[in-house]
Write a protein that holds these residues in place. Sequence first.
Motif, short mmCIF file in Angstrom:
data_model
loop_
_atom_site.label_atom_id
_atom_site.label_comp_id
_atom_site.label_asym_id
_atom_site.label_seq_id
_atom_site.Cartn_x
_atom_site.Cartn_y
_atom_site.Cartn_z
N PRO A 92 0.78 -1.24 0.00
CA PRO A 92 0.00 0.00 0.00
C PRO A 92 0.81 1.29 0.00
O PRO A 92 0.28 2.35 -0.29
N SER A 232 -1.22 -4.16 -7.41
CA SER A 232 -1.13 -3.52 -6.10
C SER A 232 -2.13 -4.15 -5.14
O SER A 232 -3.22 -4.58 -5.54
N HIS A 234 -3.00 -2.23 -2.62
CA HIS A 234 -3.65 -1.04 -2.07
C HIS A 234 -5.16 -1.23 -2.17
O HIS A 234 -5.67 -1.75 -3.17
N ALA A 282 -4.17 7.87 -4.10
CA ALA A 282 -3.59 6.53 -4.05
C ALA A 282 -2.50 6.35 -5.11
O ALA A 282 -1.48 5.71 -4.86
#
Length: 355
Positions: A92, A232, A234, A282
């Motif tokens: 993240p 990712s 995230h 992000a």
Amino acid sequence: MTLNIAIIGAGIAGITAARTLAQAGHHVHVFEKSRGAGGRMSTRLSNFGTFDHGTQYFTVRDPRFSLALQTVPGTSDICRPWSANAVRVLDPLGHVFEAARATKDAHFVAKPGMNALVRHWAEPLGKAITYNTQVNRLERGAKGLWTLHTVNSTSGKEVAQKHAGFDHVLLAVPSVQAENLLKASGKEAANAQWLKAMDAVNVAPCWTMMVAFPNATQPNLHIGPQWNAARSIHHRIAWLARESSKPGRGKVERWTVQASAAWSAEHITDTEARVKAKLLRAFAELTGIRAEPAHAELHRWLYAKTITPLGVSHQYNPANGLGTCGDWHLGHRVEDAFVSGLELALAVCQSAKRL
């Protein structure tokens, strides 16, 4: 027996089915609600270059797909390998914690954009494709022929139309759209077994963001990370790709960012301003690129990636001439859509020989 066949949807499944049936001598007509062929193999134009805001790349595992790519005239000039198999996996905070697992699958893109492959394959169909046309209902007449009730928006306003005289109608659209169309078309179309099976299909949505940094032009100036693509974990972002790293895409630094399925579903009704702000934040965390992009645009895919497929390559009922195809039958890959469209078309051809 030569059939008159309507195909709804001009993505790779629909175009593959149409080409196969036309080559077998059948009359085909494709109806597509968008302005051009491609489906999720889509390319968005901007003042800074193109973005592949749908499908990012494709693999070639099925020998029939490989054969088509090699033998359809002009296709080999369009398809190029891309180093997406060198992706990184990010935590993240944007740290690379895992290299992508080694894979024997080469990754390919079409140039100058992902939609080029489907549009090239659609060219021989010519006027047999009607764009800007939404099919809302099917109606089967006393002689067993189907009529399509449509709305055409070519002129900028919606015009109701009917297209009649089809022996078969093949639905090459997302599962939810196919299910809704069958339900709207009465008992002649609403196969209870099909609808029950399709109801179990799960296709996730996806918010996609496209950003450009024209002050950074490759290869002279490079900003951000040294990798060209990454997955990712995230919670907001699942995939990032540097568009300018793809063959034939131009040098301006551009990124396509695809949100995770869970986050997209949670924020599917949010305003674009809210989604853009969250994804930009992000994106900066993952890439270290904190400059304000000169261009930032969103696209919301309601049906982006198959999570739970139907489990068979297609559905086909020779008794009434209806069929369905699309990647959601088998998975989420481009070649899943190709195989689905091909196998449905071959099933129709076999049925026609028995008539």
